[in-house]
Structure formats: C-alpha cells, structure tokens
Design a protein around this motif. Structure first.
Motif, PDB file in Angstrom:
ATOM      1  N   SER A 162     -15.022 -11.014  12.822  1.00  0.00           N
ATOM      2  CA  SER A 162     -14.035 -11.329  13.850  1.00  0.00           C
ATOM      3  C   SER A 162     -12.875 -10.338  13.759  1.00  0.00           C
ATOM      4  CB  SER A 162     -13.510 -12.754  13.654  1.00  0.00           C
ATOM      5  OG  SER A 162     -12.743 -12.832  12.453  1.00  0.00           O
ATOM      6  N   GLY A 163     -11.987 -10.387  14.759  1.00  0.00           N
ATOM      7  CA  GLY A 163     -10.837  -9.494  14.738  1.00  0.00           C
ATOM      8  C   GLY A 163      -9.959  -9.714  13.514  1.00  0.00           C
ATOM      9  N   GLY A 164      -9.736 -10.981  13.172  1.00  0.00           N
ATOM     10  CA  GLY A 164      -8.906 -11.266  12.003  1.00  0.00           C
ATOM     11  C   GLY A 164      -9.546 -10.784  10.715  1.00  0.00           C
ATOM     12  N   GLN A 165     -10.881 -10.929  10.611  1.00  0.00           N
ATOM     13  CA  GLN A 165     -11.578 -10.447   9.421  1.00  0.00           C
ATOM     14  C   GLN A 165     -11.526  -8.928   9.334  1.00  0.00           C
ATOM     15  OE1 GLN A 165     -15.348 -12.376  10.247  1.00  0.00           O
ATOM     16  NE2 GLN A 165     -14.971 -13.971   8.713  1.00  0.00           N
ATOM     17  N   LYS A 166     -11.658  -8.249  10.474  1.00  0.00           N
ATOM     18  CA  LYS A 166     -11.551  -6.780  10.478  1.00  0.00           C
ATOM     19  C   LYS A 166     -10.178  -6.349   9.980  1.00  0.00           C
ATOM     20  CE  LYS A 166     -14.781  -6.060  14.315  1.00  0.00           C
ATOM     21  NZ  LYS A 166     -14.919  -5.650  15.733  1.00  0.00           N
ATOM     22  N   GLN A 167      -9.129  -7.070  10.417  1.00  0.00           N
ATOM     23  CA  GLN A 167      -7.794  -6.684   9.967  1.00  0.00           C
ATOM     24  C   GLN A 167      -7.613  -6.950   8.486  1.00  0.00           C
ATOM     25  OE1 GLN A 167      -5.767  -4.489  10.235  1.00  0.00           O
ATOM     26  NE2 GLN A 167      -4.666  -5.056  12.123  1.00  0.00           N
ATOM     27  N   ARG A 168      -8.234  -7.997   7.969  1.00  0.00           N
ATOM     28  CA  ARG A 168      -8.174  -8.249   6.524  1.00  0.00           C
ATOM     29  C   ARG A 168      -8.853  -7.115   5.755  1.00  0.00           C
ATOM     30  NH1 ARG A 168      -7.001 -13.627   4.745  1.00  0.00           N
ATOM     31  NH2 ARG A 168      -6.231 -14.829   6.515  1.00  0.00           N
ATOM     32  N   VAL A 169      -9.950  -6.600   6.293  1.00  0.00           N
ATOM     33  CA  VAL A 169     -10.602  -5.448   5.672  1.00  0.00           C
ATOM     34  C   VAL A 169      -9.662  -4.241   5.718  1.00  0.00           C
ATOM     35  CG1 VAL A 169     -12.544  -3.832   5.778  1.00  0.00           C
ATOM     36  CG2 VAL A 169     -12.911  -6.268   6.240  1.00  0.00           C
ATOM     37  N   GLY A 170      -8.986  -4.057   6.869  1.00  0.00           N
ATOM     38  CA  GLY A 170      -8.041  -2.953   6.990  1.00  0.00           C
ATOM     39  C   GLY A 170      -6.911  -3.048   5.977  1.00  0.00           C
ATOM     40  N   ILE A 171      -6.444  -4.258   5.716  1.00  0.00           N
ATOM     41  CA  ILE A 171      -5.380  -4.455   4.728  1.00  0.00           C
ATOM     42  C   ILE A 171      -5.901  -4.150   3.327  1.00  0.00           C
ATOM     43  CG2 ILE A 171      -3.926  -6.204   3.631  1.00  0.00           C
ATOM     44  CD1 ILE A 171      -3.717  -7.524   6.438  1.00  0.00           C
ATOM     45  N   ALA A 172      -7.106  -4.627   3.025  1.00  0.00           N
ATOM     46  CA  ALA A 172      -7.696  -4.347   1.713  1.00  0.00           C
ATOM     47  C   ALA A 172      -7.859  -2.847   1.503  1.00  0.00           C
ATOM     48  CB  ALA A 172      -9.043  -5.058   1.588  1.00  0.00           C
ATOM     49  N   ARG A 173      -8.346  -2.151   2.521  1.00  0.00           N
ATOM     50  CA  ARG A 173      -8.513  -0.691   2.421  1.00  0.00           C
ATOM     51  C   ARG A 173      -7.165  -0.003   2.197  1.00  0.00           C
ATOM     52  NH1 ARG A 173     -10.479   1.937   7.817  1.00  0.00           N
ATOM     53  NH2 ARG A 173      -8.424   1.078   8.360  1.00  0.00           N
ATOM     54  N   ALA A 174      -6.125  -0.479   2.891  1.00  0.00           N
ATOM     55  CA  ALA A 174      -4.800   0.131   2.752  1.00  0.00           C
ATOM     56  C   ALA A 174      -4.235  -0.053   1.355  1.00  0.00           C
ATOM     57  CB  ALA A 174      -3.843  -0.467   3.783  1.00  0.00           C
ATOM     58  N   LEU A 175      -4.671  -1.105   0.658  1.00  0.00           N
ATOM     59  CA  LEU A 175      -4.177  -1.378  -0.691  1.00  0.00           C
ATOM     60  C   LEU A 175      -4.987  -0.671  -1.780  1.00  0.00           C
ATOM     61  CD1 LEU A 175      -3.572  -5.239  -0.409  1.00  0.00           C
ATOM     62  CD2 LEU A 175      -1.859  -3.420  -0.315  1.00  0.00           C
ATOM     63  N   ALA A 176      -6.108  -0.055  -1.406  1.00  0.00           N
ATOM     64  CA  ALA A 176      -7.038   0.475  -2.400  1.00  0.00           C
ATOM     65  C   ALA A 176      -6.398   1.471  -3.355  1.00  0.00           C
ATOM     66  CB  ALA A 176      -8.244   1.113  -1.697  1.00  0.00           C
ATOM     67  N   ALA A 177      -5.563   2.354  -2.835  1.00  0.00           N
ATOM     68  CA  ALA A 177      -4.976   3.414  -3.663  1.00  0.00           C
ATOM     69  C   ALA A 177      -3.668   2.991  -4.329  1.00  0.00           C
ATOM     70  CB  ALA A 177      -4.758   4.673  -2.832  1.00  0.00           C
ATOM     71  N   ARG A 178      -3.398   1.689  -4.342  1.00  0.00           N
ATOM     72  CA  ARG A 178      -2.169   1.143  -4.946  1.00  0.00           C
ATOM     73  C   ARG A 178      -0.912   1.831  -4.371  1.00  0.00           C
ATOM     74  NH1 ARG A 178      -5.870   0.687  -9.286  1.00  0.00           N
ATOM     75  NH2 ARG A 178      -5.784  -1.376 -10.287  1.00  0.00           N
ATOM     76  N   PRO A 179      -0.679   1.675  -3.066  1.00  0.00           N
ATOM     77  CA  PRO A 179       0.458   2.365  -2.452  1.00  0.00           C
ATOM     78  C   PRO A 179       1.786   1.745  -2.862  1.00  0.00           C
ATOM     79  CG  PRO A 179      -0.534   0.852  -0.891  1.00  0.00           C
ATOM     80  CD  PRO A 179      -1.430   0.852  -2.102  1.00  0.00           C
ATOM     81  N   ALA A 180       2.841   2.529  -2.699  1.00  0.00           N
ATOM     82  CA  ALA A 180       4.196   2.013  -2.894  1.00  0.00           C
ATOM     83  C   ALA A 180       4.713   1.353  -1.637  1.00  0.00           C
ATOM     84  CB  ALA A 180       5.140   3.164  -3.280  1.00  0.00           C
ATOM     85  N   LEU A 181       4.148   1.756  -0.486  1.00  0.00           N
ATOM     86  CA  LEU A 181       4.605   1.275   0.816  1.00  0.00           C
ATOM     87  C   LEU A 181       3.402   0.933   1.676  1.00  0.00           C
ATOM     88  CD1 LEU A 181       6.874   0.991   3.038  1.00  0.00           C
ATOM     89  CD2 LEU A 181       6.430   3.406   3.565  1.00  0.00           C
ATOM     90  N   LEU A 182       3.450  -0.241   2.310  1.00  0.00           N
ATOM     91  CA  LEU A 182       2.421  -0.623   3.274  1.00  0.00           C
ATOM     92  C   LEU A 182       3.054  -0.537   4.659  1.00  0.00           C
ATOM     93  CD1 LEU A 182      -0.514  -1.606   3.493  1.00  0.00           C
ATOM     94  CD2 LEU A 182       0.385  -3.951   3.560  1.00  0.00           C
ATOM     95  N   LEU A 183       2.526   0.362   5.475  1.00  0.00           N
ATOM     96  CA  LEU A 183       3.061   0.606   6.809  1.00  0.00           C
ATOM     97  C   LEU A 183       2.137  -0.055   7.822  1.00  0.00           C
ATOM     98  CD1 LEU A 183       5.233   2.062   8.447  1.00  0.00           C
ATOM     99  CD2 LEU A 183       3.818   4.123   8.359  1.00  0.00           C
ATOM    100  N   CYS A 184       2.631  -1.084   8.500  1.00  0.00           N
ATOM    101  CA  CYS A 184       1.823  -1.858   9.447  1.00  0.00           C
ATOM    102  C   CYS A 184       2.211  -1.476  10.866  1.00  0.00           C
ATOM    103  CB  CYS A 184       2.037  -3.354   9.229  1.00  0.00           C
ATOM    104  SG  CYS A 184       1.561  -3.928   7.589  1.00  0.00           S
ATOM    105  N   ASP A 185       1.294  -0.820  11.563  1.00  0.00           N
ATOM    106  CA  ASP A 185       1.557  -0.324  12.905  1.00  0.00           C
ATOM    107  C   ASP A 185       0.971  -1.294  13.927  1.00  0.00           C
ATOM    108  OD1 ASP A 185       1.996   1.126  15.187  1.00  0.00           O
ATOM    109  OD2 ASP A 185       0.504   2.665  14.763  1.00  0.00           O
ATOM    110  N   GLU A 186       1.820  -2.190  14.465  1.00  0.00           N
ATOM    111  CA  GLU A 186       1.367  -3.191  15.438  1.00  0.00           C
ATOM    112  C   GLU A 186       0.131  -3.922  14.916  1.00  0.00           C
ATOM    113  OE1 GLU A 186       3.092  -3.975  17.930  1.00  0.00           O
ATOM    114  OE2 GLU A 186       4.169  -2.257  18.744  1.00  0.00           O
ATOM    115  N   ALA A 187       0.172  -4.329  13.657  1.00  0.00           N
ATOM    116  CA  ALA A 187      -1.017  -4.831  12.971  1.00  0.00           C
ATOM    117  C   ALA A 187      -1.557  -6.131  13.533  1.00  0.00           C
ATOM    118  CB  ALA A 187      -0.707  -5.005  11.480  1.00  0.00           C
ATOM    119  N   THR A 188      -0.760  -6.877  14.302  1.00  0.00           N
ATOM    120  CA  THR A 188      -1.232  -8.157  14.841  1.00  0.00           C
ATOM    121  C   THR A 188      -1.291  -8.162  16.365  1.00  0.00           C
ATOM    122  OG1 THR A 188       1.018  -9.071  14.834  1.00  0.00           O
ATOM    123  CG2 THR A 188      -0.313  -9.424  12.865  1.00  0.00           C
ATOM    124  N   SER A 189      -0.999  -7.040  17.011  1.00  0.00           N
ATOM    125  CA  SER A 189      -0.913  -7.026  18.473  1.00  0.00           C
ATOM    126  C   SER A 189      -2.244  -7.311  19.162  1.00  0.00           C
ATOM    127  CB  SER A 189      -0.375  -5.670  18.953  1.00  0.00           C
ATOM    128  OG  SER A 189       0.958  -5.496  18.535  1.00  0.00           O
TER     129      SER A 189
END
Length: 362
Positions: free
Chosen positions: A159-186
């Motif tokens: 589903s769309g929500g599950q895809k976004q959860r995957v996107g969030i997990a991928r964004a966290l993979a490299a242990r970032p200092a900053l998570l930049l969410c670009d219209e992440a729920t639009s």
C-alpha cells in the motif's frame, strides 16, 4: 520490535552537546535568471528537533531541499551540515556528507524490480557493506517501521503507507544525522498520514534523530513539529515554536496557510455582527501557556460584573502547550467596566479582540 541502537553520531559526551546545531543556513540565496528562489534564508536546526519548513508551491521549498542535500549550490551564503559548509565542496567530498542526510520523498522512489529488503539495503550496498551486514541492518530497519514480514515483497504488492515506511527505512540505512522529508505524506490518505507522522515521531524519540519536514500542510507540522519556519517568495516570514505560531500568527502568509485550522466564529453569527452598541458585545480571546490554564471566562465575568456566554471555542493542545480560543458574548453594560475587564484579561497574558455586537437572540 527490536531496539535499534542510536547511531554513533547521536551519542554525546556531555549534556549540552545534545542541543548542538545540525543544520545552519546563513544568508542563503539562489536565483534562476532574475527570479530569486531563495532570498537570504537563515535558519538553525538543532540536534533532536523536528522542524517544519512550510510554504505554498513556488515559495522556494524545492530549491531549499536541493541546497540542503548538495544538489544545488547557493549563489550566496553558507549551507552547513554538522558544521561543514557543503556549498564549498566538490562532488567527491560531497558523497560522504550526502549520506548524513536521509531523504524521504513524496512518491516513495522505490525500485520496482527490487524487493523491500533490497530497496532498504541499497544505500548500504553503495557504501560497500557486505551482504550479511546489509541483510542484518535492513532487517532491523524493517522491524523498526513495522514491515519485518514484508522483506521479500515487491513495491507493487504494498500500500502507499507501506511504501512510505520502506522509504523511511531506506533513508535511515546509512545512519544519517538529518532526515529530510519532502512532502512525505502529501500522497497519502488522512489515516495513513497520521500513522506515518506517528512513526516519524517515534523514530525521533528513539534515535534522537533530527527531522526537517518540508511541506505545504500546516496540519503535518502541527502534529509533530517542535518549531516551524514559514517561507514565502524565498524568504522566511515567520519562525517560532509550533504552538506559538499557531496561537498568534504574525505574517499574512502564516494566517492564510493556517486557514481552517484556527478556530473561527461560526458564519451565521458572523453574518449578524453589527456596530450597534446596545446589543451583546462579542469578543475573541486567545491565550497560550499559563494564561490558557487560567479560568478566563470566570475572570472576565467577575471583572465585568455580568454573565458571559460562550459562542464558540475551547482549549486545544499543540505539543505540550495549551492553546485556548474563545468567542464570547456579554452585556456591554458600562463601557468603563468592560474596558477594565478586558485590561484584566490582557494583564494575564491573553489577547482580546472586539469583533462587534450581535442581537440577544443569537
């Protein structure tokens, strides 16, 4: 869910270090021809904060995002990530710093031919980690976002929500200092939006991760933001704690963006407002913090010496702060008594506005 250890970059040696600056924008300007996309933007985002950048389409949000991840270079000013001015770096030097900025996109940007696990692990593969370590880390992250059972699925099965959860997990993979969410729920429905925002809030709390929400939706910032900066025509026109900006917006742009999120007098009562002083006086009372915790209507009634009728409003909470808005009607009585009553409310920290008068049968 498994408890994820905070990335090394989030661990501090002294209590004061927990509030150091992750993002600093200093006089950032970017023009396209004669059009200023960014016009002297200055902003600081501290470790562990959730900060919203909000504005209409064309306000400069997309250009700001591209400056933050190094895809766009400002014409003037500095863009610092963890103290390093990325605008002065060449492409090779930018690569490791880009990994410090995780990106969550509006339309997910998942690779359709790769499984959920492979999508999450892709940044780790690019980084050069071995297959065993990639699978372990991807498993941890999928557990964190509630999709441990979807590791072998493909994006088309989600589903769309599950895809976004995957996107969030991928964004966290490299242990970032900053998570930049670009219209992440639009692109999500309201219920799914609430679940994604709750997940981001949980990640912020568990990992101490700094999150920058770039959006045109005030409700998104209201739900989880600590601070908000309102951008219009490439400039920040208002900035402050979310509860404060919602309670007493100063810029016209902010008031417009808030729209129906701030309480208003019902239309059928507004239509009957008049300047006739023999009718009931109508007041708007706004209060936050300590002032909102006071018995404001009792204070008003006692000071004015008349009964007070509530027309509309109540107390909301934004973050941990109470925000009160009341529309009330009361006998004007002696003008001096009413003026004294309003002075009493204002002395307690409330904002009071006279809206006019309405008939007694409203």
């Amino acid at each position: 869910m498994n408890q994820l250890a905070p990335p090394t970059s989030f661990q501090t040696d002294a209590p004061g270090a927990a509030r150091d600056v992750i993002v600093r924008l200093d006089g950032v300007s970017r023009r396209f021809g004669t059009v200023p996309a960014l016009d002297g933007i200055s902003l600081e985002v501290r470790r562990g904060e959730i900060v919203g950048i909000i504005g209409r389409s064309g306000a400069g949000k997309s250009t700001l995002i591209r400056c933050l991840n190094g895809l766009e270079r400002p014409d003037a000013g500095r863009v610092e990530i963890e103290g390093t001015d990325i605008s002065a770096l060449g492409e090779r030097a930018l690569q490791p710093l880009r990994r410090r900025v995780g990106m969550v996109f509006q339309h997910f940007n998942l690779l359709s031919a790769k499984t959920v696990e492979e999508n999450v692990a892709l940044p780790l593969k690019i980084e050069g980690l071995g297959a065993t370590e990639r699978r372990r880390r991807a498993g941890e992250l999928l557990d964190l976002v509630g999709l441990a059972d979807k590791a072998g699925a493909y994006p088309s099965e989600l589903s769309g929500g599950q895809k976004q959860r995957v996107g969030i997990a991928r964004a966290l993979a490299a242990r970032p200092a900053l998570l930049l969410c670009d219209e992440a729920t639009s692109a999500l429905d309201p219920e799914t939006t609430r679940s994604i925002l709750a997940l981001l809030k949980e990640i912020n709390a568990r990992l101490g991760l700094t999150i920058l929400l770039v959006t045109h939706e005030m409700e998104v910032v209201r739900a989880i933001g600590d601070r908000v900066a309102v951008i219009d025509r490439g400039r920040i026109v208002e900035e402050g704690p979310v509860w404060q900006v919602f309670a007493a917006p100063e810029a016209d742009t902010t008031r417009s963006l808030l729209g129906g999120l701030r309480p208003g007098l019902p239309a059928h009562i507004t239509a009957r407002l008049t300047e006739e002083s023999e009718e009931l006086a109508v007041l708007r009372i706004d209060a936050t913090g300590a002032a909102a915790r006071r018995p404001l209507l009792d204070d008003l009634a006692a000071a004015a010496g008349v009964s007070v009728r509530l027309l509309q409003g109540g107390i909301d909470h934004i973050g941990d702060q109470p925000v009160a808005t009341f529309f009330v009607a009361l006998e004007a009585g002696e003008p001096q008594a009413l003026d004294a009553a309003l002075s009493t409310l204002r002395a307690s920290g409330a904002l009071v506005e006279r809206l006019g008068h309405v008939p007694h049968d409203v």
